[in-house]
Scaffold this active site. Structure first.
Site, mmCIF file in Angstrom:
data_model
loop_
_atom_site.group_PDB
_atom_site.id
_atom_site.type_symbol
_atom_site.label_atom_id
_atom_site.label_comp_id
_atom_site.label_asym_id
_atom_site.label_seq_id
_atom_site.Cartn_x
_atom_site.Cartn_y
_atom_site.Cartn_z
ATOM 1 N N ALA A 44 9.391 27.653 -1.373
ATOM 2 C CA ALA A 44 8.195 27.895 -0.549
ATOM 3 C C ALA A 44 8.486 27.569 0.910
ATOM 4 O O ALA A 44 8.093 28.309 1.826
ATOM 5 C CB ALA A 44 7.032 27.048 -1.050
ATOM 6 N N THR A 45 9.218 26.475 1.137
ATOM 7 C CA THR A 45 9.516 26.105 2.534
ATOM 8 C C THR A 45 10.456 27.130 3.166
ATOM 9 O O THR A 45 10.321 27.467 4.342
ATOM 10 C CB THR A 45 10.124 24.686 2.666
ATOM 11 O OG1 THR A 45 11.419 24.635 2.040
ATOM 12 C CG2 THR A 45 9.210 23.637 2.062
ATOM 13 N N ASN A 48 18.341 23.521 11.654
ATOM 14 C CA ASN A 48 19.144 23.396 10.437
ATOM 15 C C ASN A 48 18.707 22.210 9.568
ATOM 16 O O ASN A 48 18.861 22.247 8.348
ATOM 17 C CB ASN A 48 20.621 23.244 10.847
ATOM 18 C CG ASN A 48 21.493 22.752 9.719
ATOM 19 O OD1 ASN A 48 21.891 23.508 8.837
ATOM 20 N ND2 ASN A 48 21.792 21.446 9.707
ATOM 21 N N TYR A 97 11.010 23.890 -2.540
ATOM 22 C CA TYR A 97 12.077 24.278 -1.600
ATOM 23 C C TYR A 97 11.973 25.764 -1.256
ATOM 24 O O TYR A 97 12.052 26.148 -0.086
ATOM 25 C CB TYR A 97 13.428 23.963 -2.229
ATOM 26 C CG TYR A 97 14.621 24.216 -1.332
ATOM 27 C CD1 TYR A 97 14.879 23.417 -0.229
ATOM 28 C CD2 TYR A 97 15.509 25.259 -1.605
ATOM 29 C CE1 TYR A 97 15.985 23.641 0.594
ATOM 30 C CE2 TYR A 97 16.620 25.490 -0.796
ATOM 31 C CZ TYR A 97 16.849 24.676 0.301
ATOM 32 O OH TYR A 97 17.940 24.903 1.108
ATOM 33 N N SER A 152 17.383 29.914 3.246
ATOM 34 C CA SER A 152 18.161 29.766 2.008
ATOM 35 C C SER A 152 17.959 31.009 1.151
ATOM 36 O O SER A 152 16.910 31.656 1.216
ATOM 37 C CB SER A 152 17.675 28.548 1.223
ATOM 38 O OG SER A 152 18.151 28.603 -0.108
#
Ligand code: NAP
Length: 244
Positions: free
Chosen positions: A154-155, A87, A152, A139
């Site tokens: 891409a991650t 997380n 973000y 996400s």
């Protein structure tokens, strides 16, 4: 119950809610944090009040040596590990033209390498036992385009991809791997969004509200239950309809 769950980034926000929810289900909880010791100790106190064991572990999940030391300590303190919830993550929004190297590298290190570091250590333990559950918090930004979130998104896209690959590799070893992709959730992470933008975001959500950390925790708890024992490699989007 005698089962143990490690939740990374459990000092605050979604991680804390997941830790408390799994504690209510009877899991002993390993509470990971990076810098906020006081908040982590508070989480552990709240968990212990539910009648299960809770121990805090300071480790930067992007640092493999710290992660290895944490897993060694968890083994000494708890024995087997049944559930890992990856997380711990950061967001550092910037338009593509403004993305700086330091922010990019930090996001890749925590949001991607950190997940792989912990999943690898957990899988090593779980494979020996022939069972285990890994849940990766992704996400909605992995499936819709949000301006300012090139890095973000891409991650989190990487989190979805790694979930599928991990699931395929680990299924023969009795380990299920799934991801939960929340939409906007009211935690510290959203505090940097200006008020007028918050209103615009809420307006764009068909259910007209942000999610709560408990909404996410409930889905994670369900995925840990036997009701989902045949599901692996999936990404559950939990966004009040935002991505529709
Ligand atoms: P948050 O309130 O900012 O909390 C972040 C947590 O991660 C804290 O416990 C923090 O520990 C920990 N952490 C950060 N970097 C770490 C590192 N290198 N090593 C270990 N722990 C680290 O965030 P949140 O909103 O709960 O988000 C949790 C997860 O949900 C993230 O993966 C995020 O991308 C995802 N998510 C959030 C939302 C949202 O709207 N909030 C939406 C979709 C997905 P310290 O307290 O010690 O700093």
């Amino acid at each position: 119950m005698g089962k143990t769950a490690l939740i990374t980034g459990a000092s605050r926000g979604i991680g804390k809610a997941i830790a408390l929810r799994l504690a209510k289900d009877g899991y002993d909880i390993a509470v990971n944090f990076n810098s906020n010791q006081e908040a982590a100790e508070k989480t552990a106190e709240e968990i212990a009040a539910l009648g299960v064991k809770a121990v805090t572990y300071k480790a930067d999940t992007s640092d493999i040596d710290e992660v290895k030391a944490m897993f060694k300590a968890i083994r000494n303190d708890f024995g087997a590990l049944d559930v890992l919830v990856n997380n711990a993550g950061i967001v550092d929004d910037a338009y593509l033209l403004m993305v700086n190297r330091q922010s990019l590298e930090k996001s890749l290190a925590i949001n991607i390498q950190g997940y792989i570091n912990c999943a690898q250590q957990a899988a090593l333990r779980m494979a020996g036992a022939g069972k285990g559950i890994i849940i990766n918090i992704s996400s909605v930004s992995s499936v819709i385009a949000v301006e300012g979130q090139t890095v973000y998104s891409a991650t989190k896209g990487a989190v979805n991809s790694m979930t599928a690959t991990m699931a395929k590799e680990l299924a023969p070893r009795g380990i299920r791997v799934n991801a939960v992709a929340p939409g906007f959730v009211g935690t510290d992470m959203l505090k940097s969004i200006p008020g007028d933008l918050v209103d615009r975001y809420i307006d764009s959500i068909p259910m007209k509200r942000f999610g709560t950390a408990e909404d996410v925790a409930n889905v994670v708890a369900s995925l840990c239950s036997d009701s989902f024992s045949y599901m692996t490699g999936q990404v559950l989007v939990l966004d009040g309809g935002l991505s529709l």
